[in-house]
Write an enzyme that holds these catalytic residues in place. Structure first.
Site, PDB file in Angstrom:
ATOM      1  CD  GLU A  47       4.246   6.405  -1.387  1.00 17.44           C
ATOM      2  OE1 GLU A  47       4.297   5.177  -1.559  1.00 17.44           O
ATOM      3  OE2 GLU A  47       5.152   7.051  -0.838  1.00 17.44           O
ATOM      4  CB  SER A  48       2.421   8.974   3.919  1.00 19.21           C
ATOM      5  OG  SER A  48       3.751   9.232   3.515  1.00 19.21           O
ATOM      6  CB  CYS A  78       2.114   1.352   7.040  1.00 21.46           C
ATOM      7  SG  CYS A  78       3.706   1.145   6.224  1.00 21.46           S
ATOM      8  NE  ARG A 105       7.092   9.005   3.019  1.00 20.48           N
ATOM      9  CZ  ARG A 105       6.955   9.475   1.785  1.00 20.48           C
ATOM     10  NH1 ARG A 105       7.360  10.688   1.480  1.00 20.48           N
ATOM     11  NH2 ARG A 105       6.419   8.711   0.856  1.00 20.48           N
ATOM     12  CB  ILE A 132       4.636  -3.254   3.015  1.00 15.53           C
ATOM     13  CG1 ILE A 132       4.102  -4.676   3.280  1.00 15.53           C
ATOM     14  CG2 ILE A 132       4.739  -2.997   1.505  1.00 15.53           C
ATOM     15  CD1 ILE A 132       2.661  -4.889   2.859  1.00 15.53           C
ATOM     16  NE  ARG A 133       6.781   0.683  -1.198  1.00 10.63           N
ATOM     17  CZ  ARG A 133       6.165   1.850  -1.175  1.00 10.63           C
ATOM     18  NH1 ARG A 133       6.824   2.959  -0.988  1.00 10.63           N
ATOM     19  NH2 ARG A 133       4.874   1.905  -1.361  1.00 10.63           N
ATOM     20  CG  HIS A 168       0.634  -3.118   6.336  1.00  9.33           C
ATOM     21  ND1 HIS A 168      -0.269  -2.346   5.632  1.00  9.33           N
ATOM     22  CD2 HIS A 168       1.851  -2.634   6.033  1.00  9.33           C
ATOM     23  CE1 HIS A 168       0.377  -1.435   4.919  1.00  9.33           C
ATOM     24  NE2 HIS A 168       1.670  -1.596   5.148  1.00  9.33           N
ATOM     25  CD  GLU A 170      -3.440  -3.516   7.065  1.00  5.50           C
ATOM     26  OE1 GLU A 170      -3.041  -3.402   8.240  1.00  5.50           O
ATOM     27  OE2 GLU A 170      -2.830  -3.032   6.091  1.00  5.50           O
TER      28      GLU A 170
HETATM   29  N1  GLN Z   1       6.473   3.939   2.162  1.00  3.69           N
HETATM   30  C1  GLN Z   1       5.144   4.469   2.339  1.00  3.69           C
HETATM   31  C2  GLN Z   1       5.186   5.960   2.663  1.00  3.69           C
HETATM   32  O1  GLN Z   1       6.200   6.489   2.919  1.00  3.69           O
HETATM   33  C3  GLN Z   1       4.413   3.710   3.435  1.00  3.69           C
HETATM   34  C4  GLN Z   1       4.279   2.266   3.043  1.00  3.69           C
HETATM   35  C5  GLN Z   1       3.044   1.590   3.528  1.00  3.69           C
HETATM   36  O2  GLN Z   1       2.079   2.209   3.961  1.00  3.69           O
HETATM   37  N2  GLN Z   1       3.047   0.290   3.414  1.00  3.69           N
HETATM   38  O3  GLN Z   1       4.185   6.593   2.647  1.00  3.69           O
END
Ligand code: GLN
Length: 199
Positions: A47-48, A78, A105, A132-133, A168, A170
């Site tokens: 989560e940034s 991400c 985001r 992922i999101r 991702h 990784e």
């Molecule tokens: N949705 C996250 C963000 O805004 C990033 C998602 C992720 O790192 N997989 O920070």
């Protein structure tokens, strides 16, 4: 080469495993001293806002930014890509902010919050991207190269030694993207990034 992986949150252990297979020392980074000792760094997903806030609180934002400005290669994936971006659409959250891109985001909405897709690499071939999101790169600066795209959207970009992926790498068995990042990082040390960083 010592590769520091920012280890506050997210899947940093997977990045450590991914680079450890390429003959480098992979170490977790949680302090300014550990960041200062890294020859290259990876900023993982998560989560940034949380990662940025923790970096700020522990004095890492300035140290990492200064190391990058001095030429340290860095790869943000991400949330890590969000933290490297100069512009985060609609947000003033803490960031490293060294890469001239605009990023949005959670750009893929609910239905496609997480998905996999084959990315086209500029070097030829594809890479299986796990999103992922994920954020979306909406603008790339003139000095930023697009190394991978999903349709018309850049998903892997680089300004010299500053790399960012919205997916991702990784989480797939294919270590090709980590290998390429490390290869250019090795050649670059000690080096400089885009001229505009050092002006
Ligand atoms: N949705 C996250 C963000 O805004 C990033 C998602 C992720 O790192 N997989 O920070």
């Amino acid at each position: 080469m010592r590769v520091g992986v920012l280890a506050f949150q997210g899947d940093f252990a997977k990045h450590i495993d991914a680079v450890a297979g390429h003959g480098v020392d992979a170490v977790p980074v949680r302090t300014p001293e550990e960041a200062g000792r890294s020859d290259a760094m990876i900023i993982p997903g998560g989560e940034s806002t949380t990662i940025g806030m923790l970096c700020d609180r522990f004095g890492l934002l300035d140290v990492i930014r200064n190391r990058i400005t001095d030429g340290m290669p860095v790869f943000g994936t991400c949330a890590g890509a969000i933290l490297l971006a100069r512009d985060i659409v609609g947000s003033n959250q803490p960031r490293i902010g060294v890469l001239d891109i605009s990023i949005r985001r959670n750009a893929y909405g609910r239905q496609r919050e997480s998905f996999e897709a084959d990315i086209d690499l500029s070097s030829g071939g594809t890479f299986r991207g796990v999103f992922i999101r994920a954020p979306e790169v909406e603008r790339v600066g003139g000095e930023v190269a697009i190394l991978g795209a999903l349709g018309d959207t850049p998903v892997l970009v680089a300004c010299d030694g500053i790399w960012a992926a919205t997916f991702h790498p990784e989480l797939t068995a294919d270590g090709g993207i980590h290998a390429r990042f490390l290869e250019q990082a090795r050649q670059r040390l000690p080096g400089r990034h885009c001229s505009r960083l050092t002006e």
